[in-house]
Design a protein around this motif. Structure first.
Motif, PDB file in Angstrom:
ATOM      1  N   VAL A   1     -14.581 100.717  42.473  1.00  0.00           N
ATOM      2  CA  VAL A   1     -13.844  99.448  42.387  1.00  0.00           C
ATOM      3  C   VAL A   1     -14.541  98.398  41.533  1.00  0.00           C
ATOM      4  O   VAL A   1     -13.928  97.385  41.171  1.00  0.00           O
ATOM      5  CB  VAL A   1     -13.575  98.857  43.797  1.00  0.00           C
ATOM      6  N   SER A   2     -15.798  98.620  41.190  1.00  0.00           N
ATOM      7  CA  SER A   2     -16.540  97.580  40.451  1.00  0.00           C
ATOM      8  C   SER A   2     -16.141  97.548  38.982  1.00  0.00           C
ATOM      9  O   SER A   2     -15.654  98.525  38.412  1.00  0.00           O
ATOM     10  CB  SER A   2     -18.048  97.817  40.577  1.00  0.00           C
ATOM     11  N   LEU A   3     -16.361  96.396  38.380  1.00  0.00           N
ATOM     12  CA  LEU A   3     -16.162  96.201  36.948  1.00  0.00           C
ATOM     13  C   LEU A   3     -17.523  96.073  36.278  1.00  0.00           C
ATOM     14  O   LEU A   3     -18.439  95.455  36.825  1.00  0.00           O
ATOM     15  CB  LEU A   3     -15.366  94.921  36.680  1.00  0.00           C
ATOM     16  N   ASP A   4     -17.639  96.656  35.094  1.00  0.00           N
ATOM     17  CA  ASP A   4     -18.845  96.424  34.311  1.00  0.00           C
ATOM     18  C   ASP A   4     -18.846  94.978  33.830  1.00  0.00           C
ATOM     19  O   ASP A   4     -17.789  94.422  33.507  1.00  0.00           O
ATOM     20  CB  ASP A   4     -18.905  97.375  33.125  1.00  0.00           C
ATOM     21  N   VAL A   5     -19.999  94.359  33.796  1.00  0.00           N
ATOM     22  CA  VAL A   5     -20.082  92.943  33.430  1.00  0.00           C
ATOM     23  C   VAL A   5     -19.498  92.685  32.043  1.00  0.00           C
ATOM     24  O   VAL A   5     -18.952  91.599  31.778  1.00  0.00           O
ATOM     25  CB  VAL A   5     -21.548  92.446  33.508  1.00  0.00           C
ATOM     26  N   GLU A   6     -19.563  93.671  31.156  1.00  0.00           N
ATOM     27  CA  GLU A   6     -19.049  93.477  29.803  1.00  0.00           C
ATOM     28  C   GLU A   6     -17.521  93.445  29.771  1.00  0.00           C
ATOM     29  O   GLU A   6     -16.932  92.877  28.851  1.00  0.00           O
ATOM     30  CB  GLU A   6     -19.552  94.583  28.877  1.00  0.00           C
ATOM     31  N   SER A   7     -16.866  94.060  30.762  1.00  0.00           N
ATOM     32  CA  SER A   7     -15.407  94.102  30.784  1.00  0.00           C
ATOM     33  C   SER A   7     -14.806  93.193  31.852  1.00  0.00           C
ATOM     34  O   SER A   7     -13.589  93.111  31.966  1.00  0.00           O
ATOM     35  CB  SER A   7     -14.924  95.544  31.017  1.00  0.00           C
ATOM     36  N   ALA A   8     -15.637  92.517  32.612  1.00  0.00           N
ATOM     37  CA  ALA A   8     -15.149  91.627  33.661  1.00  0.00           C
ATOM     38  C   ALA A   8     -14.527  90.377  33.043  1.00  0.00           C
ATOM     39  O   ALA A   8     -14.886  89.983  31.927  1.00  0.00           O
ATOM     40  CB  ALA A   8     -16.293  91.233  34.588  1.00  0.00           C
ATOM     41  N   PRO A   9     -13.571  89.744  33.734  1.00  0.00           N
ATOM     42  CA  PRO A   9     -13.030  88.470  33.233  1.00  0.00           C
ATOM     43  C   PRO A   9     -14.163  87.494  32.940  1.00  0.00           C
ATOM     44  O   PRO A   9     -15.160  87.431  33.674  1.00  0.00           O
ATOM     45  CB  PRO A   9     -12.152  87.993  34.394  1.00  0.00           C
ATOM     46  N   GLU A  10     -14.019  86.707  31.899  1.00  0.00           N
ATOM     47  CA  GLU A  10     -15.104  85.866  31.410  1.00  0.00           C
ATOM     48  C   GLU A  10     -15.724  84.963  32.492  1.00  0.00           C
ATOM     49  O   GLU A  10     -16.956  84.864  32.563  1.00  0.00           O
ATOM     50  CB  GLU A  10     -14.621  85.026  30.227  1.00  0.00           C
ATOM     51  N   PRO A  11     -14.916  84.276  33.342  1.00  0.00           N
ATOM     52  CA  PRO A  11     -15.560  83.430  34.351  1.00  0.00           C
ATOM     53  C   PRO A  11     -16.465  84.221  35.300  1.00  0.00           C
ATOM     54  O   PRO A  11     -17.525  83.732  35.706  1.00  0.00           O
ATOM     55  CB  PRO A  11     -14.371  82.821  35.099  1.00  0.00           C
ATOM     56  N   LEU A  12     -16.056  85.440  35.648  1.00  0.00           N
ATOM     57  CA  LEU A  12     -16.863  86.256  36.554  1.00  0.00           C
ATOM     58  C   LEU A  12     -18.110  86.777  35.855  1.00  0.00           C
ATOM     59  O   LEU A  12     -19.194  86.800  36.444  1.00  0.00           O
ATOM     60  CB  LEU A  12     -16.036  87.425  37.088  1.00  0.00           C
ATOM     61  N   ALA A  13     -17.954  87.183  34.595  1.00  0.00           N
ATOM     62  CA  ALA A  13     -19.121  87.652  33.839  1.00  0.00           C
ATOM     63  C   ALA A  13     -20.143  86.534  33.676  1.00  0.00           C
ATOM     64  O   ALA A  13     -21.354  86.747  33.825  1.00  0.00           O
ATOM     65  CB  ALA A  13     -18.676  88.179  32.477  1.00  0.00           C
ATOM     66  N   GLU A  14     -19.658  85.324  33.385  1.00  0.00           N
ATOM     67  CA  GLU A  14     -20.572  84.188  33.234  1.00  0.00           C
ATOM     68  C   GLU A  14     -21.253  83.859  34.559  1.00  0.00           C
ATOM     69  O   GLU A  14     -22.447  83.520  34.590  1.00  0.00           O
ATOM     70  CB  GLU A  14     -19.813  82.973  32.727  1.00  0.00           C
ATOM     71  N   ALA A  15     -20.510  83.966  35.657  1.00  0.00           N
ATOM     72  CA  ALA A  15     -21.109  83.699  36.971  1.00  0.00           C
ATOM     73  C   ALA A  15     -22.210  84.701  37.278  1.00  0.00           C
ATOM     74  O   ALA A  15     -23.253  84.345  37.842  1.00  0.00           O
ATOM     75  CB  ALA A  15     -20.032  83.742  38.053  1.00  0.00           C
ATOM     76  N   VAL A  16     -22.011  85.970  36.905  1.00  0.00           N
ATOM     77  CA  VAL A  16     -23.041  86.984  37.127  1.00  0.00           C
ATOM     78  C   VAL A  16     -24.279  86.672  36.300  1.00  0.00           C
ATOM     79  O   VAL A  16     -25.412  86.773  36.779  1.00  0.00           O
ATOM     80  CB  VAL A  16     -22.491  88.383  36.779  1.00  0.00           C
ATOM     81  N   ARG A  17     -24.069  86.257  35.058  1.00  0.00           N
ATOM     82  CA  ARG A  17     -25.207  86.001  34.173  1.00  0.00           C
ATOM     83  C   ARG A  17     -25.912  84.690  34.504  1.00  0.00           C
ATOM     84  O   ARG A  17     -27.133  84.579  34.369  1.00  0.00           O
ATOM     85  CB  ARG A  17     -24.740  85.971  32.719  1.00  0.00           C
TER      86      ARG A  17
END
Length: 227
Positions: free
Chosen positions: A144-160
């Motif tokens: 069910v997980s998304l790779d950070v590179e393909s995640a929606p931008e707000p979620l990817a930014e939150a991870v980073r």
């Protein structure tokens, strides 16, 4: 040397009316370009540790629980009534004499107190069978997980960055994978926009046109005096 009938104060007034009037006339373009008055949504990301049958947060009390995990039903965030019925069945299956179950549930996985299960739905001409097979948290996360590179931008930014603010509203939370680490990223809050922004922008445009007209009138009067 100042021209006859033409004072610094008049020059200042005309310049002021021209500058502010032009800004007000162009304000709809500024509102659109910079999304002024739009709602903004806040996102947070939290480190997730995988145990055999759970997603573990080091300090769950600090995790914002506004949304569940995409791909997992009956999780920590929401437990609709059917989850209590499903928990009575798992592990195992149940068959009902109905074919009203036109669509399979959107989530393959469910989470109960004793762990994760994969939900299977089978239909024939007369009945629907729903079965539940136990699976590990690691298997669920991998699916069910998304790779950070393909995640929606707000979620990817939150991870980073740990947090992010965006105009985009994402209802569900997601497990996001960054290398060999997992994070739960989801919406943690929002700031309401201004619903009357376009009406106010229109009024500003009319005011700007009036100021430009006033600047034109003052300039015409000056030229008339100079003749």
């Amino acid at each position: 040397m100042v021209a006859r009938g033409w004072s610094p104060s008049e020059r200042t007034r005309i310049g002021f009316y021209l500058a502010v009037g032009l800004l007000l006339v162009l304000n709809p373009f500024l509102v659109q370009a910079y999304d002024l008055g739009e709602s903004r949504y806040e996102y947070q990301a939290y480190d997730v540790k995988l145990t055999e049958n759970d997603f573990h947060f080091e300090d769950r009390s600090r995790v914002f629980l506004l949304s569940g995990v995409s791909g997992v039903d009956c999780d920590y965030w929401s437990e609709p009534w059917h989850c209590y019925l499903e928990e009575r069945v798992a592990p195992g299956d149940v068959t009902v004499d109905s074919i009203q179950y036109h669509q399979s549930p959107p989530s393959k996985y469910v989470h109960f107190d004793d762990g994760f299960y994969r939900r299977h739905v089978e239909r024939d001409d007369e009945s629907t069978t729903i079965s539940y097979d136990p699976v590990t948290a690691e298997a669920v996360a991998a699916n069910v997980s998304l790779d950070v590179e393909s995640a929606p931008e707000p979620l990817a930014e939150a991870v980073r960055q740990g947090s992010a603010t965006s105009l985009r509203r994402i209802e569900m939370g997601y497990l996001v994978r960054d290398g060999d680490r997992y994070y739960y990223a989801g919406r943690s809050g929002s700031t309401d926009g201004f619903t009357g922004r376009w009406a106010l922008s229109f009024i500003g445009t009319l005011l700007g046109l009036a100021m430009l007209a006033e600047a034109g009138q003052l300039s015409f009067e000056r030229q008339s005096r100079d003749e």
